[in-house]
Motif scaffolding. Structure first.
Motif, mmCIF file in Angstrom:
data_model
loop_
_atom_site.group_PDB
_atom_site.id
_atom_site.type_symbol
_atom_site.label_atom_id
_atom_site.label_comp_id
_atom_site.label_asym_id
_atom_site.label_seq_id
_atom_site.Cartn_x
_atom_site.Cartn_y
_atom_site.Cartn_z
ATOM 1 N N MET A 88 0.815 -1.183 0.078
ATOM 2 C CA MET A 88 0.118 0.195 0.069
ATOM 3 C C MET A 88 0.761 1.184 0.097
ATOM 4 N N GLY A 89 2.021 1.406 0.695
ATOM 5 C CA GLY A 89 2.826 2.392 0.742
ATOM 6 C C GLY A 89 3.609 2.621 -0.316
ATOM 7 N N LEU A 90 3.948 1.457 -1.209
ATOM 8 C CA LEU A 90 4.505 1.542 -2.258
ATOM 9 C C LEU A 90 3.755 2.147 -3.498
ATOM 10 N N ILE A 91 2.559 1.873 -3.559
ATOM 11 C CA ILE A 91 1.526 2.316 -4.562
ATOM 12 C C ILE A 91 1.240 3.666 -4.489
ATOM 13 N N VAL A 92 0.926 4.146 -3.185
ATOM 14 C CA VAL A 92 0.888 5.715 -2.833
ATOM 15 C C VAL A 92 2.149 6.292 -3.126
ATOM 16 N N ALA A 93 3.186 5.884 -2.660
ATOM 17 C CA ALA A 93 4.504 6.866 -2.980
ATOM 18 C C ALA A 93 4.946 6.834 -4.448
ATOM 19 N N ALA A 94 4.437 5.756 -5.253
ATOM 20 C CA ALA A 94 4.659 5.388 -6.543
ATOM 21 C C ALA A 94 4.097 6.797 -7.393
ATOM 22 N N ASP A 95 2.728 6.801 -6.963
ATOM 23 C CA ASP A 95 1.827 7.786 -7.928
ATOM 24 C C ASP A 95 2.048 9.102 -7.531
ATOM 25 N N ALA A 96 2.503 9.384 -6.287
ATOM 26 C CA ALA A 96 2.783 10.777 -5.782
ATOM 27 C C ALA A 96 4.261 10.994 -6.432
ATOM 28 N N CYS A 97 5.064 10.105 -6.295
ATOM 29 C CA CYS A 97 6.514 10.319 -6.905
ATOM 30 C C CYS A 97 6.542 10.494 -8.575
ATOM 31 N N LEU A 98 5.579 10.062 -9.215
ATOM 32 C CA LEU A 98 5.386 10.017 -10.558
ATOM 33 C C LEU A 98 5.227 11.625 -11.144
ATOM 34 N N LEU A 99 4.592 12.374 -10.496
ATOM 35 C CA LEU A 99 4.287 13.877 -10.704
ATOM 36 C C LEU A 99 5.695 14.566 -10.665
ATOM 37 N N VAL A 100 6.550 14.268 -9.892
ATOM 38 C CA VAL A 100 7.996 14.615 -9.497
ATOM 39 C C VAL A 100 8.882 14.065 -9.890
ATOM 40 N N ILE A 101 8.692 13.085 -11.011
ATOM 41 C CA ILE A 101 9.991 12.089 -11.298
ATOM 42 C C ILE A 101 11.238 12.843 -11.805
ATOM 43 N N ASN A 102 11.172 13.829 -12.504
ATOM 44 C CA ASN A 102 12.180 14.671 -12.992
ATOM 45 C C ASN A 102 12.609 15.683 -11.959
ATOM 46 N N HIS A 174 -4.630 13.625 -8.318
ATOM 47 C CA HIS A 174 -5.288 14.824 -7.966
ATOM 48 C C HIS A 174 -4.816 15.651 -6.514
ATOM 49 N N GLU A 175 -5.011 14.625 -5.380
ATOM 50 C CA GLU A 175 -4.559 15.391 -4.267
ATOM 51 C C GLU A 175 -3.119 15.940 -4.087
ATOM 52 N N PHE A 176 -2.189 15.132 -4.651
ATOM 53 C CA PHE A 176 -0.799 15.727 -4.675
ATOM 54 C C PHE A 176 -0.411 17.118 -5.496
ATOM 55 N N ALA A 177 -1.264 17.093 -6.528
ATOM 56 C CA ALA A 177 -1.263 18.291 -7.443
ATOM 57 C C ALA A 177 -1.625 19.376 -6.525
ATOM 58 N N HIS A 178 -2.745 19.145 -5.782
ATOM 59 C CA HIS A 178 -2.959 20.203 -4.879
ATOM 60 C C HIS A 178 -1.492 20.877 -3.880
ATOM 61 N N GLN A 179 -0.869 19.569 -3.385
ATOM 62 C CA GLN A 179 0.122 20.070 -2.842
ATOM 63 C C GLN A 179 1.264 20.759 -3.445
ATOM 64 N N LEU A 180 1.508 20.557 -4.600
ATOM 65 C CA LEU A 180 2.308 21.214 -5.658
ATOM 66 C C LEU A 180 1.622 22.734 -5.763
ATOM 67 N N ASP A 181 0.428 22.874 -5.961
ATOM 68 C CA ASP A 181 -0.045 24.153 -5.969
ATOM 69 C C ASP A 181 0.069 25.049 -4.778
ATOM 70 N N GLN A 182 0.158 24.209 -3.593
ATOM 71 C CA GLN A 182 0.143 25.035 -2.161
ATOM 72 C C GLN A 182 1.273 25.407 -1.984
ATOM 73 N N GLN A 183 2.616 24.936 -2.762
ATOM 74 C CA GLN A 183 4.025 25.407 -2.357
ATOM 75 C C GLN A 183 4.196 26.866 -2.603
ATOM 76 N N THR A 184 3.306 27.739 -3.172
ATOM 77 C CA THR A 184 3.197 29.192 -3.182
ATOM 78 C C THR A 184 2.889 29.799 -2.000
ATOM 79 N N GLY A 185 2.281 28.970 -1.274
ATOM 80 C CA GLY A 185 1.500 29.604 0.069
ATOM 81 C C GLY A 185 0.194 29.969 0.028
ATOM 82 N N GLN A 186 -0.432 29.597 -1.445
ATOM 83 C CA GLN A 186 -1.669 29.822 -1.815
ATOM 84 C C GLN A 186 -2.281 28.541 -2.718
#
Length: 279
Positions: A88-102, A174-186
């Motif tokens: 379960m941890g692997l799948i969550v981490a893999a999906d999250a890390c795909l967005l920031v793979i590079n 979807h949810e980790f995209a929100h985290q990327l969005d929130q890195q600006t403080g908004q």
């Protein structure tokens, strides 16, 4: 002599402050250089994450390295009696890390923990009407992204997102995209952009596509993006991220300018991860 020492320490502090990420990466490299995913871990990814099978060997290696780091630095906790195991941890981490793979470590610097519920969960809410009357009710949710660094996910929907890799819906994306969005403080649909992309350019292209989706929905016109993306700019960015990865060809055809902008932002082209259809 004391003044010289103080000046030296001040210079050392300033250098360390400005190079903190480089210093952290050095220690992380030493910490994780002996760690890697096992053959069993990789088999789990091949079985439950279809996109993983389409990555190049270099991309797979980079993703695996990110997964090791993510699992070592972030907490993944079960809720409502759910016990989180290694797959379960692997799948969550893999999906999250795909967005920031590079991207380089640290990944999702604001994220501290991921809370996994067995399935959709109830959340108490309150609302105030025009007269000031407050009402209380509960809503059913599949996931949330909190600015404080906590994500909440329904495990059932995490699995569904990977089971159907081309339907345009993936809760983790979807949810980790929100985290990327929130890195600006908004949370406004504009993530922290690389130097190659100006905020003016992003705002122009992004807003045009967002308004077009709202028009398509209002006039019952065909569209690739999920209607939830028309809720606000933040949800449009999250939905666009899901669509970008899972429906790249449809996205590119409908919104070519935004597509190329997101390729520049994410630093990968997901069209390479989807086999060309044969007829």
């Amino acid at each position: 002599m004391v003044n010289v020492i103080l000046i030296f320490l001040l210079i050392l502090f300033v250098v360390a402050y400005w190079r903190i990420n480089d210093i952290q990466r050095y220690f992380w490299q030493r910490k994780y250089q002996q760690h890697s995913l096992s053959a069993q871990d990789k088999e789990i990814l091949r079985r439950y994450m279809p996109i993983y099978r389409q990555l190049s060997n270099e991309e797979q290696s980079r993703l695996e390295s990110h997964i090791v780091w993510f699992l070592g630095e972030k907490r993944i906790l079960g809720k409502d009696g759910l016990t989180v195991n290694r797959p379960m941890g692997l799948i969550v981490a893999a999906d999250a890390c795909l967005l920031v793979i590079n991207q380089s470590w640290p990944l999702y610097p604001n994220v501290k923990e991921v809370l996994l519920y067995p399935s959709s969960y109830y959340v108490p809410e309150s609302s105030r009407d025009g007269a000031g009357l407050v009402s209380y009710h509960t809503t059913i949710r599949q996931g949330e992204s909190w600015p404080g660094g906590t994500l909440v996910l329904s495990w059932h929907d995490v699995l569904e997102g990977n089971r159907l890799p081309q339907d345009g819906h993936n809760l983790v994306f979807h949810e980790f995209a929100h985290q990327l969005d929130q890195q600006t403080g908004q949370t406004n649909g504009t993530p922290l952009l690389p130097k190659s992309i100006t905020y003016g350019r992003w705002g122009t292209v992004f807003t045009r596509a967002y308004q077009r989706l709202k028009t398509q929905i209002a006039y019952h016109m065909p569209h690739t993006f999920h209607p939830y993306g028309a809720t606000n700019e933040a949800e449009f960015f999250a939905v666009a991220t899901e669509t970008f990865i899972e429906k790249p060809r449809q996205f590119k055809h409908e919104e070519p300018e935004l597509y190329h902008l997101m390729v520049e932002y994410f630093r990968f082209d997901p069209e390479n991860w989807h086999p060309t259809p044969t007829f």
